[in-house]
Design a protein around this motif. Structure first.
Motif, PDB file in Angstrom:
ATOM      1  N   CYS A  87     -85.660  24.119  18.545  1.00 56.99           N
ATOM      2  CA  CYS A  87     -84.795  24.476  17.421  1.00 56.99           C
ATOM      3  C   CYS A  87     -83.619  25.298  17.938  1.00 56.99           C
ATOM      4  O   CYS A  87     -83.808  26.351  18.560  1.00 56.99           O
ATOM      5  CB  CYS A  87     -85.564  25.251  16.358  1.00 56.99           C
ATOM      6  N   GLY A  89     -81.628  26.811  16.102  1.00 57.65           N
ATOM      7  CA  GLY A  89     -81.416  27.943  15.211  1.00 57.65           C
ATOM      8  C   GLY A  89     -82.231  29.162  15.614  1.00 57.65           C
ATOM      9  O   GLY A  89     -81.705  30.257  15.777  1.00 57.65           O
ATOM     10  N   CYS A  90     -83.541  28.967  15.810  1.00 61.31           N
ATOM     11  CA  CYS A  90     -84.440  30.109  16.032  1.00 61.31           C
ATOM     12  C   CYS A  90     -85.145  30.065  17.382  1.00 61.31           C
ATOM     13  O   CYS A  90     -85.852  30.999  17.729  1.00 61.31           O
ATOM     14  CB  CYS A  90     -85.471  30.185  14.910  1.00 61.31           C
ATOM     15  N   CYS A 125     -85.364  23.247  13.077  1.00 65.42           N
ATOM     16  CA  CYS A 125     -86.718  23.199  12.521  1.00 65.42           C
ATOM     17  C   CYS A 125     -86.613  23.228  10.993  1.00 65.42           C
ATOM     18  O   CYS A 125     -85.550  23.569  10.454  1.00 65.42           O
ATOM     19  CB  CYS A 125     -87.539  24.371  13.044  1.00 65.42           C
ATOM     20  N   CYS A 128     -85.139  26.539   9.570  1.00 61.10           N
ATOM     21  CA  CYS A 128     -83.711  26.745   9.828  1.00 61.10           C
ATOM     22  C   CYS A 128     -82.865  25.751   9.046  1.00 61.10           C
ATOM     23  O   CYS A 128     -81.781  26.078   8.576  1.00 61.10           O
ATOM     24  CB  CYS A 128     -83.424  26.647  11.325  1.00 61.10           C
TER      25      CYS A 128
END
Ligand code: ZN
Ligand code: MN
Length: 140
Positions: A87, A89-90, A125, A128
């Motif tokens: 991911c 994002g995270c 994910c 996110c």
């Protein structure tokens, strides 16, 4: 599966706790994740102990070091060949155990005998993705 016997390092309670934390851990934790998870039980344990233990385990091929995030090495107790879904994002990393037929043309091999490959898939994910959609709707 108990590989501990084969690791010729002194199994202090701290090191044992690190090994136990990593065993069957699917989160691909970083050294600081591991430190944070265990330091409550061992308040005198230093970050260097965690770092050095991870280095030893990597040398013994008990864990794999992932260079996905250059700022934060992640560690994988699953040393069997597998791929990752990451991911952006995270930083969540999920295992992919499918096999992909990836063939290099003879001219691309540069004389190498190719023994394996590792594929990183990137994306967002569900959490996110959800968060991004919410922000988008709030802004419109
Ligand atoms: Zn995410
Ligand atoms: Mn993995």
């Amino acid at each position: 599966m108990d590989d501990r016997k084969h690791i010729s390092m002194k199994l202090t309670p701290q090191r044992l706790a690190i090994l136990e934390y990593l065993e069957n851990n699917k989160d691909h934790p970083s050294a600081s994740d591991i430190y944070n998870a265990i330091s409550e039980r061992f308040p005198t344990m230093s970050f260097a102990t965690v770092y050095n233990t991870l280095k030893t385990l990597k040398m013994k091929d008990t864990i794999r070091e992932l260079a996905i995030d250059p700022d934060k090495k992640r560690f994988d107790p699953d040393t069997t060949p597998h791929h990752h879904l990451i991911c952006t994002g995270c930083g969540k990393i999920v295992d992919i155990h499918s096999e992909f037929i990836l063939e290099l043309a003879e001219g691309e091999k540069c004389g190498f005998e190719v023994t394996g490959n590792h594929v990183d898939f990137y994306g967002l994910c569900p959490r996110c993705k959800n968060r991004g959609e919410k922000t988008f709707h709030e802004g419109s």
